[in-house]
Design an enzyme around this catalytic site. Structure first.
Site: not given
Lengths: 71, 466
Positions: B151, B75, B175
């Site tokens: 996310s 990420k 997330s």
């Protein structure tokens, strides 16, 4: 252990997001552009609704905040 | 592509070179990413250089590490030495490049893994859909018109599409768990403080966790063990305890007290998500149900804490650069910066009560199952969703079942439930803090009973588009 309590007047208020924005933004020195006001007010109303759920929870009065987080 | 164990075994034994794995992976990423938008940056030269280093180690008779040649992505809130850490924003583009890798990245690279790219996310990790106004939405590998969840949606999509076998993400309010469920792969949010967050762009200091995506729990366990360890650079992890789980996940569920979360977790939920939990209960032969302590208020407390801490974190830049924030995130952060201390401290008081109550509950049961999301993946751009007669905003409603469960920092895995011809959903498997071993034992048992990830092939994606 103290008896559970309901948080007092905290939950019962009617929330005015526009007024809250104007007062808090001045206090914390946060300029909010006119174009952003509606979105910020919607989010303030949502946060307030969530805070109200927390106020209404039965938490014993002597419970300390979990500021130091240890799982 | 194949799984983490097979790649590492073939590279370590010399049957394949790490360079050939890296080249094949880079080509696959380049081809597959166009439709999915999972990667925001691909590290071609770095990946090939690292792969060559692994091959040299093997040629010189040195141990290349347990993840030799295994490609992975992170990420884009993880620091990568020499790169600017975007955290999904454009504001961060003017920051200096990171001086060193995040601890989690460094540990995987030290184990021989090859970092191939950085992955898309909601700006500053604030959201459940990976709809990012700067970098575009990440698309679900099982249906590109739908959200990957967020996310950490880029991480989950990249693994679900078979572009890479391993990705790191972060989980503050769900997330890792939401995208793992909506993309139909395995995910693990370890106990708060177990895995170092040093070099990971912060969102909510007291809720941020680093975790793992892969396609099976055995792979997740292997990587999780390598990520563990004390790190003085992360205040929450300073006294980190190393408790490997790989040798324990096949122990089965005999003797474990497993129950299904009742009440709140069975109310505003779709048939598909409920079916997954009930199928898990059936597979394990359990009938017990437990009520968790006031999950609605737990979600609310997490919501207030998140808004307040993230608003404070961004306060200075919101004052002068609000226009550079993603509009999907900006107004939430500004509102968070205007929360009175009393609201925040009441949420933290509730949190203390919730932690104590959950610890008591885990005296009675070892493991609890709950749905990960109320629904399968919603359409990109979908503003609202109706679940069991209740209409919820999509962007916050996806967190209905994950957000309450971050407050006490317990470990939670997600196993996917993916019947043929349907979109995947996921089951959360949770245990007391520091008991990742129990979580992964139950997750592994479910994988042996029909749960687990498939791969969304290009052919499947085309069928869905046709």
């Amino acid at each position: 252990m103290a008896e559970p309590r309901k948080s007092s007047a905290k939950a019962a208020s009617t929330f005015d997001a526009e007024r809250h924005l104007d007062m808090m933004a001045a206090l914390v020195d946060m300029p909010v552009a006119e174009a952003h006001r509606d979105g910020v007010c919607q989010n303030l109303a949502r946060i307030h609704a969530m805070a109200t759920l927390v106020f209404e929870a039965d938490v014993p009065e002597n419970t300390e905040p979990a500021s130091v987080h240890r799982p | 592509m194949t799984d983490i164990h097979s790649i590492a075994a073939s590279v370590r034994s010399g049957r394949r070179s790490a360079r050939s794995v890296a080249e094949e992976t880079l080509a696959r990423v380049e081809a597959g990413n166009r439709a999915l938008n999972a990667f925001t940056h691909v590290f071609h030269e770095r990946a090939l250089a690292d792969a060559d280093a692994v091959d040299r180690s093997i040629a010189e008779g040195r141990n290349p590490g347990p993840l030799a040649g295994v490609p992975f992505g992170v990420k884009n809130l993880f620091d990568v030495a020499g790169e600017v850490t975007l955290a999904g924003s454009i504001i961060n583009r003017s920051n200096r490049p990171a001086a060193r890798d995040a601890t989690a990245v460094a540990r995987l690279r030290a184990a021989g893994a090859i970092l191939v790219g950085a992955l898309n996310m909601n700006e500053f990790a604030y959201g459940y859909t990976t709809e990012n106004s700067h970098y575009g939405p990440t698309r679900n590998a099982h249906d590109p018109t739908r959200s990957a969840g967020g996310s950490s949606g880029g991480s989950a999509t990249a693994v679900a599409a078979g572009l890479i076998p391993l990705a790191l993400g972060s989980d503050t309010n769900g997330s890792i768990r939401v995208p793992a469920a909506l993309c139909g792969i395995a995910g693990l949010k370890p106990t708060f403080g177990r895995v170092s967050r040093a070099g990971v762009y912060p969102f909510v200091a007291s809720l941020d966790h680093v975790g793992v995506f892969a396609r099976s729990m055995a792979e997740v366990a292997l990587v999780y063990d390598l990520l563990q360890g004390a790190d003085p650079s992360d205040p929450a992890c300073r006294q980190g305890v190393v408790e490997p789980v790989v040798a324990r996940i096949d122990q089965g569920t005999d003797g474990l007290r497993v129950a299904v979360a009742d009440g709140y977790f069975r109310e505003t939920v779709s048939d598909e998500a409920l079916e997954a939990v009930d199928a898990a209960a059936g597979a394990l032969g359990i009938r017990e149900r437990v009520a968790l302590p006031n999950p609605a208020a737990a979600r609310a407390a997490a919501f207030v804490i998140t808004a307040t801490e993230s608003g404070s974190l961004h306060h200075a830049r919101l004052r002068t650069q609000a226009d550079q924030y993603d509009p999907l995130v900006r107004d939430r952060l500004i509102a968070g910066a205007l929360v009175p201390a009393h609201w925040y401290l009441e949420a933290q008081r509730f949190r203390r009560w919730f932690v104590d109550e959950l610890n008591r509950l885990f005296d009675q049961v070892d493991v609890v199952l709950a749905p990960a999301t109320p629904v399968p993946a919603p359409l990109l751009g979908q503003q609202e969703m109706t679940v069991a007669g209740t209409t919820l905003p999509t962007r916050t409603g996806l967190g209905l079942f994950v957000q309450p469960l971050t407050l006490n920092g317990m470990p939670i895995a997600v196993v996917p439930w993916h019947p043929p011809g349907r979109l995947p959903v996921g089951v959360q498997i949770m245990a007391a803090p520091w008991r990742e071993d129990l979580v992964l034992r139950v997750a592994q048992a479910l994988e042996e009973r029909g749960f687990g990830a498939g791969v969304a092939t290009a052919e499947q994606q085309e069928v869905r588009h046709a």
